[in-house]
Design an enzyme around this catalytic site. Structure first.
Site, PDB file in Angstrom:
ATOM      1  N   THR A 134       0.678   5.636  -5.388  1.00 44.24           N
ATOM      2  CA  THR A 134       2.036   5.205  -5.026  1.00 44.24           C
ATOM      3  C   THR A 134       3.089   6.172  -5.570  1.00 44.24           C
ATOM      4  O   THR A 134       2.944   6.704  -6.670  1.00 44.24           O
ATOM      5  CB  THR A 134       2.304   3.796  -5.603  1.00 44.24           C
ATOM      6  OG1 THR A 134       1.284   2.916  -5.135  1.00 44.24           O
ATOM      7  CG2 THR A 134       3.663   3.263  -5.205  1.00 44.24           C
ATOM      8  N   THR A 166      -0.602   1.910 -13.203  1.00 40.21           N
ATOM      9  CA  THR A 166      -1.202   1.134 -14.292  1.00 40.21           C
ATOM     10  C   THR A 166      -1.977   2.055 -15.230  1.00 40.21           C
ATOM     11  O   THR A 166      -2.698   2.950 -14.769  1.00 40.21           O
ATOM     12  CB  THR A 166      -2.148   0.061 -13.700  1.00 40.21           C
ATOM     13  OG1 THR A 166      -1.397  -0.744 -12.794  1.00 40.21           O
ATOM     14  CG2 THR A 166      -2.760  -0.816 -14.785  1.00 40.21           C
ATOM     15  N   CYS A 240     -11.280   3.684  -2.528  1.00 36.39           N
ATOM     16  CA  CYS A 240     -11.167   3.242  -3.934  1.00 36.39           C
ATOM     17  C   CYS A 240     -10.406   1.920  -3.985  1.00 36.39           C
ATOM     18  O   CYS A 240     -10.761   1.008  -4.747  1.00 36.39           O
ATOM     19  CB  CYS A 240     -10.433   4.284  -4.771  1.00 36.39           C
ATOM     20  SG  CYS A 240     -11.204   5.915  -4.779  1.00 36.39           S
ATOM     21  N   ARG A 245      -9.672  -3.951  -4.808  1.00 32.99           N
ATOM     22  CA  ARG A 245      -9.251  -5.212  -4.164  1.00 32.99           C
ATOM     23  C   ARG A 245     -10.340  -6.260  -4.247  1.00 32.99           C
ATOM     24  O   ARG A 245     -10.069  -7.451  -4.356  1.00 32.99           O
ATOM     25  CB  ARG A 245      -8.980  -4.972  -2.678  1.00 32.99           C
ATOM     26  CG  ARG A 245      -7.659  -4.410  -2.395  1.00 32.99           C
ATOM     27  CD  ARG A 245      -7.557  -3.987  -0.953  1.00 32.99           C
ATOM     28  NE  ARG A 245      -6.405  -3.130  -0.825  1.00 32.99           N
ATOM     29  CZ  ARG A 245      -6.289  -2.156   0.063  1.00 32.99           C
ATOM     30  NH1 ARG A 245      -7.266  -1.938   0.924  1.00 32.99           N
ATOM     31  NH2 ARG A 245      -5.209  -1.433   0.110  1.00 32.99           N
ATOM     32  N   GLY A 341       6.557 -29.745 -15.610  1.00 27.73           N
ATOM     33  CA  GLY A 341       7.987 -29.987 -15.780  1.00 27.73           C
ATOM     34  C   GLY A 341       8.657 -28.837 -16.512  1.00 27.73           C
ATOM     35  O   GLY A 341       8.328 -27.659 -16.283  1.00 27.73           O
ATOM     36  N   GLU A 365      -2.252  -3.009  -4.516  1.00 26.02           N
ATOM     37  CA  GLU A 365      -3.517  -2.922  -3.770  1.00 26.02           C
ATOM     38  C   GLU A 365      -3.356  -3.425  -2.342  1.00 26.02           C
ATOM     39  O   GLU A 365      -4.235  -4.089  -1.800  1.00 26.02           O
ATOM     40  CB  GLU A 365      -4.618  -3.733  -4.456  1.00 26.02           C
ATOM     41  CG  GLU A 365      -4.811  -3.414  -5.906  1.00 26.02           C
ATOM     42  CD  GLU A 365      -5.634  -2.172  -6.125  1.00 26.02           C
ATOM     43  OE1 GLU A 365      -6.263  -1.700  -5.166  1.00 26.02           O
ATOM     44  OE2 GLU A 365      -5.608  -1.669  -7.248  1.00 26.02           O
TER      45      GLU A 365
HETATM   46  P1  FAD Z   1       6.939  -1.126   0.153  1.00 23.83           P
HETATM   47  O1  FAD Z   1       5.831  -0.380   0.782  1.00 23.83           O
HETATM   48  O2  FAD Z   1       8.291  -0.508   0.145  1.00 23.83           O
HETATM   49  O3  FAD Z   1       7.023  -2.559   0.837  1.00 23.83           O
HETATM   50  C1  FAD Z   1       8.149  -3.435   0.667  1.00 23.83           C
HETATM   51  C2  FAD Z   1       7.961  -4.624   1.602  1.00 23.83           C
HETATM   52  O4  FAD Z   1       7.899  -4.156   2.970  1.00 23.83           O
HETATM   53  C3  FAD Z   1       6.649  -5.372   1.367  1.00 23.83           C
HETATM   54  O5  FAD Z   1       6.828  -6.746   1.578  1.00 23.83           O
HETATM   55  C4  FAD Z   1       5.730  -4.802   2.426  1.00 23.83           C
HETATM   56  O6  FAD Z   1       4.662  -5.674   2.775  1.00 23.83           O
HETATM   57  C5  FAD Z   1       6.703  -4.603   3.570  1.00 23.83           C
HETATM   58  N1  FAD Z   1       6.203  -3.611   4.518  1.00 23.83           N
HETATM   59  C6  FAD Z   1       6.001  -2.285   4.321  1.00 23.83           C
HETATM   60  N2  FAD Z   1       5.491  -1.718   5.410  1.00 23.83           N
HETATM   61  C7  FAD Z   1       5.353  -2.705   6.327  1.00 23.83           C
HETATM   62  C8  FAD Z   1       4.868  -2.768   7.672  1.00 23.83           C
HETATM   63  N3  FAD Z   1       4.385  -1.701   8.313  1.00 23.83           N
HETATM   64  N4  FAD Z   1       4.894  -3.962   8.313  1.00 23.83           N
HETATM   65  C9  FAD Z   1       5.334  -5.081   7.681  1.00 23.83           C
HETATM   66  N5  FAD Z   1       5.806  -5.097   6.415  1.00 23.83           N
HETATM   67  C10 FAD Z   1       5.813  -3.923   5.753  1.00 23.83           C
HETATM   68  N6  FAD Z   1       0.029   2.019  -7.336  1.00 23.83           N
HETATM   69  C11 FAD Z   1      -0.887   2.991  -7.658  1.00 23.83           C
HETATM   70  O7  FAD Z   1      -1.050   3.967  -6.921  1.00 23.83           O
HETATM   71  N7  FAD Z   1      -1.609   2.901  -8.815  1.00 23.83           N
HETATM   72  C12 FAD Z   1      -1.477   1.860  -9.689  1.00 23.83           C
HETATM   73  O8  FAD Z   1      -2.154   1.812 -10.723  1.00 23.83           O
HETATM   74  C13 FAD Z   1      -0.513   0.829  -9.387  1.00 23.83           C
HETATM   75  N8  FAD Z   1      -0.270  -0.187 -10.268  1.00 23.83           N
HETATM   76  C14 FAD Z   1       0.766  -1.072 -10.014  1.00 23.83           C
HETATM   77  C15 FAD Z   1       1.126  -2.016 -10.987  1.00 23.83           C
HETATM   78  C16 FAD Z   1       2.177  -2.897 -10.762  1.00 23.83           C
HETATM   79  C17 FAD Z   1       2.596  -3.848 -11.828  1.00 23.83           C
HETATM   80  C18 FAD Z   1       2.853  -2.879  -9.520  1.00 23.83           C
HETATM   81  C19 FAD Z   1       3.960  -3.856  -9.247  1.00 23.83           C
HETATM   82  C20 FAD Z   1       2.514  -1.952  -8.559  1.00 23.83           C
HETATM   83  C21 FAD Z   1       1.485  -1.024  -8.800  1.00 23.83           C
HETATM   84  N9  FAD Z   1       1.174  -0.024  -7.870  1.00 23.83           N
HETATM   85  C22 FAD Z   1       0.231   0.954  -8.170  1.00 23.83           C
HETATM   86  C23 FAD Z   1       1.990   0.141  -6.667  1.00 23.83           C
HETATM   87  C24 FAD Z   1       1.621  -0.798  -5.530  1.00 23.83           C
HETATM   88  O9  FAD Z   1       0.374  -0.470  -4.997  1.00 23.83           O
HETATM   89  C25 FAD Z   1       2.750  -0.728  -4.498  1.00 23.83           C
HETATM   90  O10 FAD Z   1       3.875  -1.368  -5.081  1.00 23.83           O
HETATM   91  C26 FAD Z   1       2.397  -1.377  -3.168  1.00 23.83           C
HETATM   92  O11 FAD Z   1       1.493  -0.582  -2.448  1.00 23.83           O
HETATM   93  C27 FAD Z   1       3.632  -1.643  -2.280  1.00 23.83           C
HETATM   94  O12 FAD Z   1       4.421  -0.507  -2.194  1.00 23.83           O
HETATM   95  P2  FAD Z   1       6.013  -0.615  -2.460  1.00 23.83           P
HETATM   96  O13 FAD Z   1       6.223  -1.317  -3.750  1.00 23.83           O
HETATM   97  O14 FAD Z   1       6.545   0.763  -2.318  1.00 23.83           O
HETATM   98  O15 FAD Z   1       6.563  -1.554  -1.347  1.00 23.83           O
END
Ligand code: FAD
Length: 386
Positions: A134, A166, A240, A245, A341, A365
Site C-alpha cells: 500500500t 504493519t 501473498c 486473508r 451498556g 487485505e
Molecule cells: P482506498 O483504496 O482509498 O478505498 C477507500 C474506499 O473506497 C473503501 O471503502 C474502498 O472499498 C472503496 N473503493 C476503492 N476502490 C473501489 C472500487 N473499485 N469500487 C468500489 N469501492 C471502492 N498495507 C500493506 O501493504 N501492508 C500492511 O502491512 C498493511 N497493514 C495495514 C494496517 C492497518 C492498521 C491498516 C488500517 C491498513 C494496512 N494496510 C497495509 C493498508 C490496507 O491494505 C489498505 O488500507 C487497503 O487496501 C485499502 O486501501 P486505502 O486505505 O487506500 O483505501
C-alpha cells in the site's frame, strides 16, 4: 468456558488440532491477555518479545515447510489465528504479516540464498518482517503504484514510499513491491539499507496494539540479489494477500468469540428491573443470533481450511470467507457492546477494543467492497473494479 459451541463443531476437529488450539490458547492467556488492554491504551506493543514467544511455539510461518517453519496444516494455522485474535487483532496481525506476507513472499518467490538468509531467523522471531504494498495514493488499486525500481548496473535503485505497513517501525526486512520496466517486482530490503526510513504512524484509534509505519524509500541502492527472482507481476503480491486473508477468515471469529463470551458473562451478572439482563428475551435473542453467526462463520472457515489442505483453495473462496466473517464479527462486536451498556465503552472490557480493531480488519487485505467485487466478477463474468 461457556457453551458457545452450540452445534458441537469441535467434533469436526482432530485431536492434534484441538491440542494445537489448547497450546496457543494457553500462550495467549499467559503472555498476551493480561497485558493487551495496556498495550492498546498506550499504543506500544513489545513486538520483539512477543515474536520470540510466538516463534518458540512455532507460530511464525507456521504453515510453511522447511527453513525452521512448523509445516502445519491450514486448519491448525487458522485455529492459531483464531486464538491470537481472541486476545487482540493487532497481535494476530503481527503473526499474519510475519508469516503469511513477509515470510510467505520470500518462501514462495525468493532465491535459495534469500530463504536461507531470512526465513530461519524470522521463524524464531529473532528477525521481524513487513510487507509493503500500500502507498499513500494507492490502496485498493496497487496496480497503479508509484514506487519504482530501476536497474543500476548489476543492481537496482528503489524510490517511492509505502504507507500503513504493519510491523514496519520494528522490522529488520521489508518485502517491497515496486514497478519496473518489466512490470511489478518484489524486493527483500534490509531496513538498515541507506535511504530506507520507517516512521511509526501514531494516533490510530484501531489496532493500537500493533506497530504500523510509513516507509520512505529515497534512492535506495540494492544489490542484484535483492530482487525476488520468481515474483513477476502483480499476481505475486496478490497471492501473498490470499495467504494472509485466509488467516483473517479465522482470526475475526476469535475477536467475535471473545466479545460474545464477555457479553454472556456480563448479561448473567448485571441486574436491572430486578433480574439479570440475560433473563430478558431481547437479550437472549441477540445472544442466540450472534452465537449462530459465530458457528456459521466457523463452518465457513473450516471448509476453507479443509479445502486448502486438499490443495483446492481458490482466491475468490477466501474473499467470500473474509467478507462474511469480518462483516459478521464486527456486527457481533457492536451488538455485544450494546449488552454491556455504558461498560461497553470502557477499556475494562475487551468489546469496544475488538470492535475498533475490526474496523482495520474490514479495510486491510482488501476492503469489503473489493471482496464484493471479486465475488461479483465471479458471478457475472464482468470485472467492475475500474
Ligand atoms: P482506498 O483504496 O482509498 O478505498 C477507500 C474506499 O473506497 C473503501 O471503502 C474502498 O472499498 C472503496 N473503493 C476503492 N476502490 C473501489 C472500487 N473499485 N469500487 C468500489 N469501492 C471502492 N498495507 C500493506 O501493504 N501492508 C500492511 O502491512 C498493511 N497493514 C495495514 C494496517 C492497518 C492498521 C491498516 C488500517 C491498513 C494496512 N494496510 C497495509 C493498508 C490496507 O491494505 C489498505 O488500507 C487497503 O487496501 C485499502 O486501501 P486505502 O486505505 O487506500 O483505501
Amino acid at each position: 468456558m461457556l457453551p458457545l459451541d452450540l452445534l458441537d463443531l469441535d467434533s469436526l476437529l482432530t485431536d492434534e488440532e484441538l491440542q494445537i488450539r489448547a497450546v496457543v490458547r494457553r500462550l495467549v492467556d499467559d503472555k498476551v491477555r493480561p497485558h493487551v488492554a495496556g498495550w492498546y491504551e498506550t499504543g506500544h506493543v513489545p513486538v520483539r518479545e512477543l515474536a520470540r514467544d510466538f516463534g518458540a511455539l512455532g507460530l511464525l510461518g507456521m504453515h510453511l515447510e522447511g527453513y525452521g517453519c512448523a509445516g502445519s496444516s491450514a486448519v491448525a494455522y487458522g485455529l492459531a489465528c483464531l486464538e491470537l485474535e481472541a486476545a487482540d487483532s493487532g497481535v494476530r496481525s503481527l503473526v499474519s504479516v510475519q508469516g503469511s506476507l513477509a515470510m510467505f513472499a520470500i518462501w514462495k518467490y525468493g532465491s535459495e540464498e534469500q530463504k536461507q538468509r531470512w526465513l530461519p531467523g524470522m521463524a524464531t522471531g529473532e528477525l521481524i518482517g513487513c510487507f509493503g504494498l500500500t502507498e499513500p495514493d494507492h490502496g485498493s488499486d496497487p496496480a497503479n503504484m508509484s514506487t519504482r525500481a530501476r536497474r543500476d548496473g548489476d543492481g537496482w535503485v528503489l524510490h517511492g514510499g509505502k504507507m500503513w505497513i504493519t510491523n514496519a517501525p520494528v522490522a529488520d526486512v521489508a518485502v517491497i513491491w515496486a514497478r519496473t520496466d518489466e512490470g511489478v517486482r518484489g524486493f527483500a530490503v534490509p531496513m538498515d539499507t541507506p535511504g530506507v526510513t520507517a516512521k511509526e504512524i501514531t494516533g490510530k484509534l484501531s489496532l493500537r496494539a500493533s506497530a504500523t509505519g510509513e516507509i520512505v524509500l529515497d534512492e535506495v541502492r540494492l544489490p542484484a540479489d535483492a530482487i525476488l527472482p520468481a515474483a513477476a507481476g502483480l499476481k505475486a503480491p496478490l497471492s501473498c494477500l490470499t495467504e494472509a486473508r485466509y488467516g483473517i477468515v479465522w482470526g475475526a471469529l476469535g475477536a467475535a468469540r471473545d466479545c460474545l463470551h464477555t457479553a454472556i458473562e456480563y448479561a448473567g451478572t448485571r441486574t436491572q428491573f430486578g433480574k439479570p439482563i440475560a433473563a430478558f428475551q431481547l437479550t437472549q435473542a441477540k445472544l442466540a443470533d450472534m452465537a449462530l453467526e459465530l458457528q456459521k462463520g466457523f463452518l465457513l472457515a473450516l471448509h476453507l481450511g479443509r479445502t486448502a489442505d486438499r490443495g483446492g483453495l481458490r482466491p475468490e473462496m477466501v474473499s467470500a470467507g473474509k467478507l462474511n466473517n469480518v462483516r459478521e464479527a464486527i456486527a457481533i462486536a457492536r451488538q455485544c457492546r450494546t449488552i454491556l451498556g455504558a461498560n461497553g465503552v470502557s477499556g475494562e472490557y475487551p468489546v469496544l477494543r475488538h470492535a475498533n480493531n475490526l474496523e482495520s480488519v474490514l479495510t486491510y487485505e482488501g476492503t469489503s467492497e473489493i471482496h464484493q467485487l471479486v465475488l461479483g466478477q465471479r458471478l457475472t463474468g464482468i470485472a467492475a473494479f475500474a
